[in-house]
Design a protein around this motif. Structure first.
Motif, PDB file in Angstrom:
ATOM      1  N   THR A 169       0.844  -1.190   0.000  1.00 38.81           N
ATOM      2  CA  THR A 169       0.000   0.000   0.000  1.00 38.81           C
ATOM      3  C   THR A 169       0.881   1.243   0.000  1.00 38.81           C
ATOM      4  OG1 THR A 169      -1.754  -1.133   1.210  1.00 38.81           O
ATOM      5  CG2 THR A 169      -1.788   1.268   1.256  1.00 38.81           C
ATOM      6  N   ALA A 170       0.676   2.101  -0.964  1.00 38.31           N
ATOM      7  CA  ALA A 170       1.438   3.353  -1.045  1.00 38.31           C
ATOM      8  C   ALA A 170       0.972   4.298   0.062  1.00 38.31           C
ATOM      9  CB  ALA A 170       1.242   3.992  -2.408  1.00 38.31           C
ATOM     10  N   PRO A 171       1.905   4.872   0.792  1.00 33.63           N
ATOM     11  CA  PRO A 171       1.531   5.759   1.903  1.00 33.63           C
ATOM     12  C   PRO A 171       1.168   7.164   1.421  1.00 33.63           C
ATOM     13  CG  PRO A 171       3.903   5.499   1.828  1.00 33.63           C
ATOM     14  CD  PRO A 171       3.336   4.636   0.742  1.00 33.63           C
ATOM     15  N   ASP A 172       0.007   7.297   0.756  1.00 38.04           N
ATOM     16  CA  ASP A 172      -0.416   8.587   0.210  1.00 38.04           C
ATOM     17  C   ASP A 172      -1.004   9.510   1.276  1.00 38.04           C
ATOM     18  OD1 ASP A 172       0.351   7.785  -2.336  1.00 38.04           O
ATOM     19  OD2 ASP A 172      -1.627   6.956  -2.788  1.00 38.04           O
ATOM     20  N   ASP A 173      -1.857   8.981   2.117  1.00 38.55           N
ATOM     21  CA  ASP A 173      -2.538   9.770   3.143  1.00 38.55           C
ATOM     22  C   ASP A 173      -1.732   9.696   4.440  1.00 38.55           C
ATOM     23  OD1 ASP A 173      -4.196  10.843   5.080  1.00 38.55           O
ATOM     24  OD2 ASP A 173      -5.963   9.672   4.493  1.00 38.55           O
ATOM     25  N   GLN A 174      -0.980  10.735   4.738  1.00 39.07           N
ATOM     26  CA  GLN A 174      -0.082  10.722   5.900  1.00 39.07           C
ATOM     27  C   GLN A 174      -0.843  10.604   7.228  1.00 39.07           C
ATOM     28  OE1 GLN A 174       3.253  10.267   5.820  1.00 39.07           O
ATOM     29  NE2 GLN A 174       2.726   9.956   3.676  1.00 39.07           N
ATOM     30  N   THR A 175      -2.052  11.103   7.293  1.00 32.64           N
ATOM     31  CA  THR A 175      -2.861  10.951   8.509  1.00 32.64           C
ATOM     32  C   THR A 175      -3.195   9.477   8.726  1.00 32.64           C
ATOM     33  OG1 THR A 175      -3.790  13.160   8.244  1.00 32.64           O
ATOM     34  CG2 THR A 175      -4.999  11.636   9.663  1.00 32.64           C
ATOM     35  N   ALA A 176      -3.576   8.794   7.659  1.00 32.03           N
ATOM     36  CA  ALA A 176      -3.889   7.359   7.755  1.00 32.03           C
ATOM     37  C   ALA A 176      -2.644   6.557   8.123  1.00 32.03           C
ATOM     38  CB  ALA A 176      -4.482   6.865   6.444  1.00 32.03           C
ATOM     39  N   VAL A 177      -1.503   6.939   7.574  1.00 31.28           N
ATOM     40  CA  VAL A 177      -0.238   6.254   7.881  1.00 31.28           C
ATOM     41  C   VAL A 177       0.095   6.427   9.361  1.00 31.28           C
ATOM     42  CG1 VAL A 177       2.259   6.223   7.458  1.00 31.28           C
ATOM     43  CG2 VAL A 177       0.666   6.424   5.538  1.00 31.28           C
ATOM     44  N   ARG A 178      -0.018   7.667   9.868  1.00 28.52           N
ATOM     45  CA  ARG A 178       0.265   7.923  11.295  1.00 28.52           C
ATOM     46  C   ARG A 178      -0.660   7.116  12.183  1.00 28.52           C
ATOM     47  NH1 ARG A 178       1.249  12.979   9.478  1.00 28.52           N
ATOM     48  NH2 ARG A 178      -0.833  13.777   9.965  1.00 28.52           N
ATOM     49  N   GLU A 179      -1.930   7.072  11.837  1.00 27.28           N
ATOM     50  CA  GLU A 179      -2.898   6.308  12.633  1.00 27.28           C
ATOM     51  C   GLU A 179      -2.553   4.817  12.615  1.00 27.28           C
ATOM     52  OE1 GLU A 179      -6.875   7.114  11.340  1.00 27.28           O
ATOM     53  OE2 GLU A 179      -6.711   9.251  11.827  1.00 27.28           O
ATOM     54  N   ALA A 180      -2.209   4.287  11.463  1.00 28.77           N
ATOM     55  CA  ALA A 180      -1.880   2.864  11.348  1.00 28.77           C
ATOM     56  C   ALA A 180      -0.631   2.532  12.162  1.00 28.77           C
ATOM     57  CB  ALA A 180      -1.682   2.470   9.885  1.00 28.77           C
ATOM     58  N   PHE A 181       0.380   3.397  12.107  1.00 30.87           N
ATOM     59  CA  PHE A 181       1.605   3.105  12.843  1.00 30.87           C
ATOM     60  C   PHE A 181       1.468   3.393  14.336  1.00 30.87           C
ATOM     61  CE2 PHE A 181       3.315   2.524   8.668  1.00 30.87           C
ATOM     62  CZ  PHE A 181       4.194   1.465   8.866  1.00 30.87           C
ATOM     63  N   SER A 182       0.572   4.297  14.706  1.00 31.66           N
ATOM     64  CA  SER A 182       0.247   4.481  16.119  1.00 31.66           C
ATOM     65  C   SER A 182      -0.423   3.201  16.644  1.00 31.66           C
ATOM     66  CB  SER A 182      -0.680   5.685  16.290  1.00 31.66           C
ATOM     67  OG  SER A 182      -1.055   5.826  17.642  1.00 31.66           O
ATOM     68  N   GLY A 183      -1.330   2.657  15.841  1.00 34.81           N
ATOM     69  CA  GLY A 183      -1.965   1.379  16.194  1.00 34.81           C
ATOM     70  C   GLY A 183      -0.975   0.233  16.209  1.00 34.81           C
ATOM     71  N   HIS A 184      -0.005   0.283  15.313  1.00 32.84           N
ATOM     72  CA  HIS A 184       1.064  -0.720  15.264  1.00 32.84           C
ATOM     73  C   HIS A 184       1.819  -0.739  16.602  1.00 32.84           C
ATOM     74  CE1 HIS A 184       4.582  -2.891  13.640  1.00 32.84           C
ATOM     75  NE2 HIS A 184       5.355  -1.860  13.988  1.00 32.84           N
ATOM     76  N   MET A 185       2.189   0.447  17.097  1.00 28.09           N
ATOM     77  CA  MET A 185       2.919   0.539  18.365  1.00 28.09           C
ATOM     78  C   MET A 185       2.038   0.094  19.541  1.00 28.09           C
ATOM     79  SD  MET A 185       5.870   1.301  17.372  1.00 28.09           S
ATOM     80  CE  MET A 185       6.646   1.502  18.957  1.00 28.09           C
ATOM     81  N   ALA A 186       0.770   0.464  19.526  1.00 29.16           N
ATOM     82  CA  ALA A 186      -0.156   0.044  20.588  1.00 29.16           C
ATOM     83  C   ALA A 186      -0.322  -1.476  20.567  1.00 29.16           C
ATOM     84  CB  ALA A 186      -1.503   0.737  20.413  1.00 29.16           C
ATOM     85  N   ASN A 187      -0.382  -2.043  19.373  1.00 36.78           N
ATOM     86  CA  ASN A 187      -0.513  -3.496  19.250  1.00 36.78           C
ATOM     87  C   ASN A 187       0.728  -4.201  19.784  1.00 36.78           C
ATOM     88  OD1 ASN A 187      -2.272  -5.664  18.227  1.00 36.78           O
ATOM     89  ND2 ASN A 187      -0.548  -6.084  16.863  1.00 36.78           N
ATOM     90  N   ILE A 188       1.899  -3.648  19.503  1.00 38.71           N
ATOM     91  CA  ILE A 188       3.139  -4.211  20.044  1.00 38.71           C
ATOM     92  C   ILE A 188       3.075  -4.221  21.565  1.00 38.71           C
ATOM     93  CG2 ILE A 188       5.605  -3.726  20.386  1.00 38.71           C
ATOM     94  CD1 ILE A 188       5.673  -2.811  17.428  1.00 38.71           C
ATOM     95  N   ARG A 189       2.714  -3.090  22.176  1.00 38.00           N
ATOM     96  CA  ARG A 189       2.622  -3.025  23.644  1.00 38.00           C
ATOM     97  C   ARG A 189       1.619  -4.037  24.185  1.00 38.00           C
ATOM     98  NH1 ARG A 189       3.673   2.316  22.313  1.00 38.00           N
ATOM     99  NH2 ARG A 189       1.481   2.932  22.193  1.00 38.00           N
ATOM    100  N   ARG A 190       0.481  -4.166  23.518  1.00 35.23           N
ATOM    101  CA  ARG A 190      -0.553  -5.120  23.955  1.00 35.23           C
ATOM    102  C   ARG A 190      -0.031  -6.557  23.916  1.00 35.23           C
ATOM    103  NH1 ARG A 190      -3.992  -8.483  21.629  1.00 35.23           N
ATOM    104  NH2 ARG A 190      -3.459  -7.872  19.513  1.00 35.23           N
ATOM    105  N   LEU A 191       0.683  -6.910  22.839  1.00 34.66           N
ATOM    106  CA  LEU A 191       1.202  -8.272  22.710  1.00 34.66           C
ATOM    107  C   LEU A 191       2.322  -8.552  23.715  1.00 34.66           C
ATOM    108  CD1 LEU A 191       1.152  -8.627  18.829  1.00 34.66           C
ATOM    109  CD2 LEU A 191      -0.403  -9.697  20.482  1.00 34.66           C
ATOM    110  N   VAL A 192       3.130  -7.533  24.035  1.00 36.75           N
ATOM    111  CA  VAL A 192       4.160  -7.696  25.067  1.00 36.75           C
ATOM    112  C   VAL A 192       3.488  -7.925  26.418  1.00 36.75           C
ATOM    113  CG1 VAL A 192       5.983  -6.514  26.363  1.00 36.75           C
ATOM    114  CG2 VAL A 192       5.969  -6.416  23.861  1.00 36.75           C
ATOM    115  N   GLU A 193       2.498  -7.105  26.736  1.00 38.06           N
ATOM    116  CA  GLU A 193       1.787  -7.255  28.013  1.00 38.06           C
ATOM    117  C   GLU A 193       1.097  -8.606  28.127  1.00 38.06           C
ATOM    118  OE1 GLU A 193      -0.753  -3.825  28.266  1.00 38.06           O
ATOM    119  OE2 GLU A 193       0.966  -2.455  28.452  1.00 38.06           O
ATOM    120  N   ALA A 194       0.653  -9.155  27.007  1.00 32.77           N
ATOM    121  CA  ALA A 194       0.009 -10.469  27.001  1.00 32.77           C
ATOM    122  C   ALA A 194       1.023 -11.607  27.072  1.00 32.77           C
ATOM    123  CB  ALA A 194      -0.857 -10.617  25.751  1.00 32.77           C
TER     124      ALA A 194
END
Length: 152
Positions: free
Chosen positions: A54-79
């Motif tokens: 997926t081409a990162p055209d919409d920078q707001t969508a990219v930031r949201e996805a990577f913010s979720g990426h980091m939150a998901n990492i923290r969730r999986l570590v905590e689990a």
């Protein structure tokens, strides 16, 4: 006869130097609690993260996805499912980072990465491989949690 004695001595030395040694500090309760085999190892799953299609055209969508990426990492570590996560430096491939999951199968790791927004949106792709490493790997997390100053 001297040759036979020499060969027997040589074989005895060879076998004694290649014999397995027992670890004098072996802690069977710790090994058992970590799921270690006789070599102190166990199976994990290694994930190689790559640039997605997926081409990162919409920078707001990219930031949201990577913010979720980091939150998901923290969730999986905590689990207790994700032991290692980190980006790779510049390289000639599309490799972006790695995960090491404390799970027994690639299928279980595939289910875990499917919850990652950056993967869901196609900004990242993932390849999963069985990996055999030290059963003590989860023990580093306690120290790792005490040395970071700022959370990305």
């Amino acid at each position: 006869m001297k040759d036979l004695i020499f060969i027997c001595l040589l074989l005895g030395i060879t076998f004694s130097t290649t014999a397995q040694q027992t670890n004098p500090r072996y802690d069977p309760a710790l090994a058992d609690s970590l799921g270690a085999d006789d070599y102190g190892m166990k199976s994990y799953v290694l994930a190689i993260l790559e640039t997605g299609n997926t081409a990162p055209d919409d920078q707001t969508a990219v930031r949201e996805a990577f913010s979720g990426h980091m939150a998901n990492i923290r969730r999986l570590v905590e689990a207790g499912k994700l032991l290692i996560a980190g980006p790779l430096g510049p390289n000639d491939d599309r490799y972006r980072g790695i995960f090491i999951f404390d799970v027994a199968t690639v299928e279980e790791a595939r289910e875990l990465v499917s919850s990652d927004p950056a993967i869901q949106e196609g900004y990242l792709d993932v390849k999963l491989y069985p990996w055999y490493g030290s059963a003590a790997l989860p023990m580093y997390l306690d120290a790792a949690d005490k040395i970071w100053k700022e959370n990305p």
